[in-house]
Design a protein around this motif. Sequence first.
Motif, PDB file in Angstrom:
ATOM      1  N   ALA A   1       8.944  -5.680 -19.143  1.00  0.00           N
ATOM      2  CA  ALA A   1      10.124  -5.080 -18.521  1.00  0.00           C
ATOM      3  C   ALA A   1       9.894  -3.629 -18.117  1.00  0.00           C
ATOM      4  O   ALA A   1      10.179  -3.244 -16.975  1.00  0.00           O
ATOM      5  N   PHE A   2       9.377  -2.822 -19.028  1.00  0.00           N
ATOM      6  CA  PHE A   2       9.392  -1.378 -18.806  1.00  0.00           C
ATOM      7  C   PHE A   2       8.047  -0.799 -18.363  1.00  0.00           C
ATOM      8  O   PHE A   2       8.004   0.331 -17.889  1.00  0.00           O
ATOM      9  N   ASN A   3       6.968  -1.544 -18.536  1.00  0.00           N
ATOM     10  CA  ASN A   3       5.675  -1.085 -18.028  1.00  0.00           C
ATOM     11  C   ASN A   3       5.323  -1.727 -16.688  1.00  0.00           C
ATOM     12  O   ASN A   3       4.836  -1.068 -15.778  1.00  0.00           O
ATOM     13  N   PHE A   4       5.578  -3.051 -16.594  1.00  0.00           N
ATOM     14  CA  PHE A   4       5.210  -3.786 -15.383  1.00  0.00           C
ATOM     15  C   PHE A   4       6.402  -4.106 -14.486  1.00  0.00           C
ATOM     16  O   PHE A   4       6.222  -4.644 -13.401  1.00  0.00           O
ATOM     17  N   HIS A   5       7.613  -3.776 -14.951  1.00  0.00           N
ATOM     18  CA  HIS A   5       8.842  -3.943 -14.164  1.00  0.00           C
ATOM     19  C   HIS A   5       9.073  -5.396 -13.735  1.00  0.00           C
ATOM     20  O   HIS A   5       9.653  -5.652 -12.684  1.00  0.00           O
ATOM     21  N   ARG A   6       8.650  -6.339 -14.590  1.00  0.00           N
ATOM     22  CA  ARG A   6       8.936  -7.751 -14.335  1.00  0.00           C
ATOM     23  C   ARG A   6      10.145  -8.138 -15.204  1.00  0.00           C
ATOM     24  O   ARG A   6      10.019  -8.793 -16.235  1.00  0.00           O
TER      25      ARG A   6
ATOM     26  N   TYR B   1      13.631 -11.134  -9.983  1.00  0.00           N
ATOM     27  CA  TYR B   1      13.687  -9.668  -9.917  1.00  0.00           C
ATOM     28  C   TYR B   1      12.526  -9.127 -10.748  1.00  0.00           C
ATOM     29  O   TYR B   1      12.676  -8.756 -11.896  1.00  0.00           O
ATOM     30  N   ASN B   2      11.357  -9.136 -10.157  1.00  0.00           N
ATOM     31  CA  ASN B   2      10.137  -8.723 -10.849  1.00  0.00           C
ATOM     32  C   ASN B   2       9.479  -7.583 -10.084  1.00  0.00           C
ATOM     33  O   ASN B   2       8.304  -7.617  -9.742  1.00  0.00           O
ATOM     34  N   LYS B   3      10.258  -6.558  -9.817  1.00  0.00           N
ATOM     35  CA  LYS B   3       9.758  -5.437  -9.027  1.00  0.00           C
ATOM     36  C   LYS B   3      10.665  -4.232  -9.227  1.00  0.00           C
ATOM     37  O   LYS B   3      11.719  -4.319  -9.853  1.00  0.00           O
ATOM     38  N   ILE B   4      10.210  -3.082  -8.691  1.00  0.00           N
ATOM     39  CA  ILE B   4      11.046  -1.889  -8.676  1.00  0.00           C
ATOM     40  C   ILE B   4      11.803  -1.869  -7.354  1.00  0.00           C
ATOM     41  O   ILE B   4      11.225  -2.051  -6.300  1.00  0.00           O
ATOM     42  N   GLY B   5      13.077  -1.636  -7.421  1.00  0.00           N
ATOM     43  CA  GLY B   5      13.851  -1.583  -6.191  1.00  0.00           C
ATOM     44  C   GLY B   5      15.258  -2.083  -6.408  1.00  0.00           C
ATOM     45  O   GLY B   5      15.679  -2.325  -7.541  1.00  0.00           O
ATOM     46  N   PRO B   6      16.005  -2.243  -5.326  1.00  0.00           N
ATOM     47  CA  PRO B   6      17.394  -2.723  -5.434  1.00  0.00           C
ATOM     48  C   PRO B   6      17.452  -4.103  -6.097  1.00  0.00           C
ATOM     49  O   PRO B   6      16.554  -4.924  -5.914  1.00  0.00           O
ATOM     50  N   LEU B   7      18.509  -4.322  -6.848  1.00  0.00           N
ATOM     51  CA  LEU B   7      18.685  -5.598  -7.538  1.00  0.00           C
ATOM     52  C   LEU B   7      19.020  -6.695  -6.532  1.00  0.00           C
ATOM     53  O   LEU B   7      20.049  -6.634  -5.860  1.00  0.00           O
ATOM     54  N   GLN B   8      18.125  -7.668  -6.399  1.00  0.00           N
ATOM     55  CA  GLN B   8      18.335  -8.794  -5.495  1.00  0.00           C
ATOM     56  C   GLN B   8      18.377 -10.088  -6.319  1.00  0.00           C
ATOM     57  O   GLN B   8      17.414 -10.417  -6.988  1.00  0.00           O
TER      58      GLN B   8
END
Length: 298
Positions: free
Chosen positions: A261-266, A46-53
Amino acid sequence: MKNNKLSLRRSEGLSAFVFLSPFLIGFVLFNLIPILFSVALSFVDYNKIGPLQMDFAGLKNYAKIFSDEQALNGYMKSLTFTAIYVPAMIILSMLLAVFINKAFHLRTLTRTMIFMPYVSNITAVAMVWSLLLDPGKGPVNQLLKLIGISEPPLWFGGIDTSLLSVVIVNVWISLAFQTIVFLAALQGVPKDLYESSSIDGAGRWRSFISITVPSISPITFFLIVTTMIGSFQNYSIVKLLTNGGPGTSSRVVAMNIYEEAFNFHRYSYASAQAMLLFACILVITIIQWMWQKKWVQN
């Protein structure tokens, strides 16, 4: 009679549970569940913005850390920070506690002033120290120039001095807590031990090494462990003073975790770094716990 004792024990157990329940509920909601979720997150992709997969990734996120120079540099900077910060905190706070444990003029005012940095706003503290240690017009460097140092340190602006400068400020902020704890421990050392050592001809230094240090060793061990854990988690003062710079000279692992986590959404990669940091702290703490049996006096 047995029934009365059993009923009393149940009543006491219920009362204890009622008093502990607010803490237990808060711990489960705000500590245990986030930790377990972070562990699970570190094993998925889960290294992106979007629904939790929850696509299982195994140890992929952990393996990535060992090929990421910035991540490895963050762990090394945190280890360096801890190696400087913890001994400085323990030694200075112990000596300061010994000093203010003695009777002298304005002792109460001195104790109050020592505790003030600990309760000060950390943003205000960072601003003041940034002005004091400004390489160009800061009063510290101006004073150093007056006494003959033509090229004073760059402090927060120097690659070789930025991390040390952050350590100095953090020691100044946190020194009060350890000092107060040591002071309480010193006041629990029996006075007759010092009287006996004085009769035997022991000086102050000998009494300190032979009586004071062993007597407060349990408190020393507690402070070493808690200070070490806190040093690895240090983020705010580094962010405010240097933002990890210049370059990556003061970029500790907590900054990496936050930005991943909060800048790169990884989020999964950040969780893996956090879990690896937790494992490092756990191993170091276990080693300390095993070692303390050799020097802690019960």
